[in-house]
Design a protein around this motif. Structure first.
Motif, mmCIF file in Angstrom:
data_model
loop_
_atom_site.group_PDB
_atom_site.id
_atom_site.type_symbol
_atom_site.label_atom_id
_atom_site.label_comp_id
_atom_site.label_asym_id
_atom_site.label_seq_id
_atom_site.Cartn_x
_atom_site.Cartn_y
_atom_site.Cartn_z
ATOM 1 N N ARG A 141 0.823 -1.211 0.000
ATOM 2 C CA ARG A 141 0.000 0.000 0.000
ATOM 3 C C ARG A 141 0.853 1.255 0.000
ATOM 4 O O ARG A 141 0.569 2.212 -0.728
ATOM 5 C CB ARG A 141 -0.924 -0.021 1.226
ATOM 6 N N LEU A 142 1.917 1.252 0.807
ATOM 7 C CA LEU A 142 2.683 2.481 1.009
ATOM 8 C C LEU A 142 3.831 2.656 0.022
ATOM 9 O O LEU A 142 4.317 3.770 -0.178
ATOM 10 C CB LEU A 142 3.218 2.525 2.441
ATOM 11 N N LEU A 143 4.280 1.569 -0.622
ATOM 12 C CA LEU A 143 5.386 1.675 -1.568
ATOM 13 C C LEU A 143 4.933 1.855 -3.015
ATOM 14 O O LEU A 143 5.729 2.212 -3.874
ATOM 15 C CB LEU A 143 6.293 0.448 -1.473
ATOM 16 N N THR A 144 3.647 1.583 -3.302
ATOM 17 C CA THR A 144 3.144 1.720 -4.669
ATOM 18 C C THR A 144 3.442 3.124 -5.217
ATOM 19 O O THR A 144 3.223 4.110 -4.507
ATOM 20 C CB THR A 144 1.615 1.478 -4.692
ATOM 21 N N PRO A 145 3.984 3.227 -6.451
ATOM 22 C CA PRO A 145 4.159 2.160 -7.453
ATOM 23 C C PRO A 145 5.507 1.441 -7.379
ATOM 24 O O PRO A 145 5.818 0.654 -8.267
ATOM 25 C CB PRO A 145 4.047 2.938 -8.780
ATOM 26 N N GLN A 146 6.328 1.709 -6.362
ATOM 27 C CA GLN A 146 7.590 0.987 -6.241
ATOM 28 C C GLN A 146 7.324 -0.496 -5.985
ATOM 29 O O GLN A 146 6.334 -0.855 -5.334
ATOM 30 C CB GLN A 146 8.405 1.531 -5.071
ATOM 31 N N PRO A 147 8.211 -1.375 -6.466
ATOM 32 C CA PRO A 147 8.062 -2.800 -6.160
ATOM 33 C C PRO A 147 8.361 -3.067 -4.686
ATOM 34 O O PRO A 147 9.132 -2.338 -4.051
ATOM 35 C CB PRO A 147 9.109 -3.467 -7.065
ATOM 36 N N VAL A 148 7.736 -4.093 -4.144
ATOM 37 C CA VAL A 148 7.960 -4.464 -2.748
ATOM 38 C C VAL A 148 9.163 -5.393 -2.678
ATOM 39 O O VAL A 148 9.182 -6.440 -3.326
ATOM 40 C CB VAL A 148 6.721 -5.170 -2.161
ATOM 41 N N PRO A 149 10.209 -5.048 -1.932
ATOM 42 C CA PRO A 149 11.380 -5.920 -1.817
ATOM 43 C C PRO A 149 11.004 -7.297 -1.281
ATOM 44 O O PRO A 149 10.082 -7.428 -0.454
ATOM 45 C CB PRO A 149 12.287 -5.170 -0.841
ATOM 46 N N VAL A 150 11.738 -8.300 -1.714
ATOM 47 C CA VAL A 150 11.385 -9.684 -1.412
ATOM 48 C C VAL A 150 11.476 -9.999 0.074
ATOM 49 O O VAL A 150 10.784 -10.899 0.564
ATOM 50 C CB VAL A 150 12.264 -10.650 -2.246
ATOM 51 N N HIS A 151 12.295 -9.262 0.835
ATOM 52 C CA HIS A 151 12.400 -9.602 2.257
ATOM 53 C C HIS A 151 11.114 -9.297 3.029
ATOM 54 O O HIS A 151 10.953 -9.752 4.163
ATOM 55 C CB HIS A 151 13.617 -8.917 2.925
ATOM 56 N N PHE A 152 10.187 -8.563 2.434
ATOM 57 C CA PHE A 152 8.894 -8.321 3.082
ATOM 58 C C PHE A 152 7.846 -9.373 2.708
ATOM 59 O O PHE A 152 6.783 -9.418 3.316
ATOM 60 C CB PHE A 152 8.358 -6.935 2.715
ATOM 61 N N THR A 153 8.119 -10.171 1.696
ATOM 62 C CA THR A 153 7.114 -11.117 1.204
ATOM 63 C C THR A 153 7.555 -12.569 1.323
ATOM 64 O O THR A 153 6.788 -13.480 1.017
ATOM 65 C CB THR A 153 6.790 -10.831 -0.272
ATOM 66 N N SER A 154 8.775 -12.805 1.782
ATOM 67 C CA SER A 154 9.307 -14.167 1.847
ATOM 68 C C SER A 154 8.811 -14.902 3.090
ATOM 69 O O SER A 154 8.785 -14.345 4.187
ATOM 70 C CB SER A 154 10.838 -14.137 1.853
ATOM 71 N N LYS A 155 8.443 -16.168 2.902
ATOM 72 C CA LYS A 155 8.017 -17.009 4.020
ATOM 73 C C LYS A 155 9.154 -17.893 4.534
ATOM 74 O O LYS A 155 8.948 -18.724 5.421
ATOM 75 C CB LYS A 155 6.813 -17.861 3.603
ATOM 76 N N GLU A 156 10.328 -17.699 3.971
ATOM 77 C CA GLU A 156 11.519 -18.356 4.483
ATOM 78 C C GLU A 156 12.612 -17.300 4.589
ATOM 79 O O GLU A 156 12.528 -16.243 3.950
ATOM 80 C CB GLU A 156 11.922 -19.521 3.578
#
Length: 394
Positions: free
Chosen positions: A176-191
């Motif tokens: 929500r807050l970074l759009t339109p920037q891509p979200v770095p993978v460390h915020f979306t990784s489950k490992e």
């Protein structure tokens, strides 16, 4: 700490997290039913559970266990402290509790986790939705020296100086807050995923809030990243995608020796013993009168006090221990326990349910010497021994 010492617990107790054998909230500190035959070095807690770490590296657990966060092999709540057996007879170096999960760092640098994995916060296979047995996080290659559990994410520092993050608890805010920037993978990784941007420093310790991350380096520098809705990252940006160095001028040019995180506020101690706080302020969790918003945070609209500027709380200077709950805190200053912040469940221990704006001594503990303190989200725990007319009971 044998014999005459006791764990005094207070606050929310719906799930038996105070270890007193019942589920009634307490508004003044009462003894845990645990007999304390062993000495302790860490007391901590999560959303509704508590964990004690003994000097010998054993874990004692109690409280809410619906996702297996106690690591006992079942999902029934536990009203008194029970020994948590770890696979391979491992001993524990550090433990950190999230809302409904627990992260365990062993003495050989391995990391285990138990409880809910709904957001990937255990760092294991996403196919496992929760586990009541502590499971090894295999993808952390190097031995680990520090771990931290946030609300629904976790962090680890390896001995080689790398910081890893896992769990998707921050991903909604990031998108929500970074759009339109891509979200770095460390915020979306489950490992575990390597956090970039810390190559020039030597990370030492990590801390985590509800939606932010903190790293303290060997040199006494502080890096902050994640959601900044409450000014807790000392920035005017709403979200910091990468670790951002805290301007040392904000702490009077001193090195930071320790940093602690609640859900939406931070507490730092400098090398000279000064204590500074910043972030969300509406429950008194900053230990001072709530300021007007002293700095606008882009993209947010908050109707309660926040401050993104560290400010000294002189009452706490020289504190030997500080711990944060979700929105309340404890500190030991001169062998005495101070509490402040959110007090809806009586966890500040003064017999009331009103928020405590400035640090105050817990009245019924004035006759005790405090040895160790710990917080869960809405409860407080103190290991202490009784004073006598000639000094302290040994």
């Amino acid at each position: 700490f044998l014999g005459e010492c006791a764990i005094k617990c207070v606050g929310a107790n719906t799930y038996g997290q105070l270890g007193q054998g019942h589920g009634e909230d307490q508004f003044e500190p009462q003894c845990s039913s645990h007999g304390l035959q062993r000495s302790l070095r860490v007391i901590t807690g999560g959303g509704g559970h508590s964990v004690l770490l003994t000097e010998s590296g054993d874990l004692l657990v109690c409280g809410q266990n619906h996702k297996g966060q106690l690591g006992l092999g079942h999902t029934s709540d536990v009203m008194t402290f029970n020994l948590c057996p770890l696979p391979g007879s491992r001993t524990v170096h550090q433990v950190s509790c999230g809302w409904d999960f627990t992260v365990i760092l062993t003495d050989d640098g391995q990391v285990l986790a138990c409880g809910s994995n709904a957001f990937g916060q255990l760092g294991i296979s996403p196919q496992i939705k929760h586990t009541a047995k502590p499971l090894l996080i295999k993808s952390l290659g190097d031995p680990v020296i520090s771990v931290a559990a946030g609300l629904r994410h976790a962090l680890a520092v390896t001995g080689s100086g790398r910081v890893y993050q896992w769990g998707t608890g921050l991903s909604t805010q990031a998108r929500r807050l970074l759009t339109p920037q891509p979200v770095p993978v460390h915020f979306t990784s489950k490992e575990p995923c390597l956090v970039p941007g810390l190559d020039q420093e030597t990370p030492h310790r990590v801390a985590a809030g509800s939606a932010h991350c903190v790293c303290l380096t060997v040199s006494g520098a502080v890096f902050l990243w994640g959601c900044n809705k409450h000014g807790q990252l000392c920035s005017t940006e709403s979200f910091l995608a990468l670790p951002t160095l805290l301007d040392q001028s904000l702490v009077n040019g001193e090195k930071v020796s320790a940093i602690y995180s609640g859900w939406t506020h931070l507490v730092a101690q400098t090398e000279s013993g000064r204590v500074l706080t910043w972030g969300r302020a509406d429950y008194g969790q900053l230990g001072r009168r709530g300021p007007s918003n002293d700095s606008a945070v882009a993209g947010t609209d908050v109707s309660y006090p926040v401050t993104s500027l560290p400010f000294e709380v002189r009452t706490l200077n020289g504190a030997t221990q500080i711990v944060c709950g979700s929105e309340h805190n404890l500190a030991i200053v001169g062998n005495q326990v101070f509490s402040w912040g959110w007090n809806e469940h009586g966890m500040c221990g003064d017999g009331s349910f009103g928020d405590i704006i400035q640090p105050q001594l817990i009245p019924t503990l004035k006759s005790f010497k405090a040895l160790l303190i710990g917080c869960g989200a809405g409860h407080s725990m103190v290991l202490c021994c009784q004073k006598n007319s000639e000094g302290f009971v040994s």
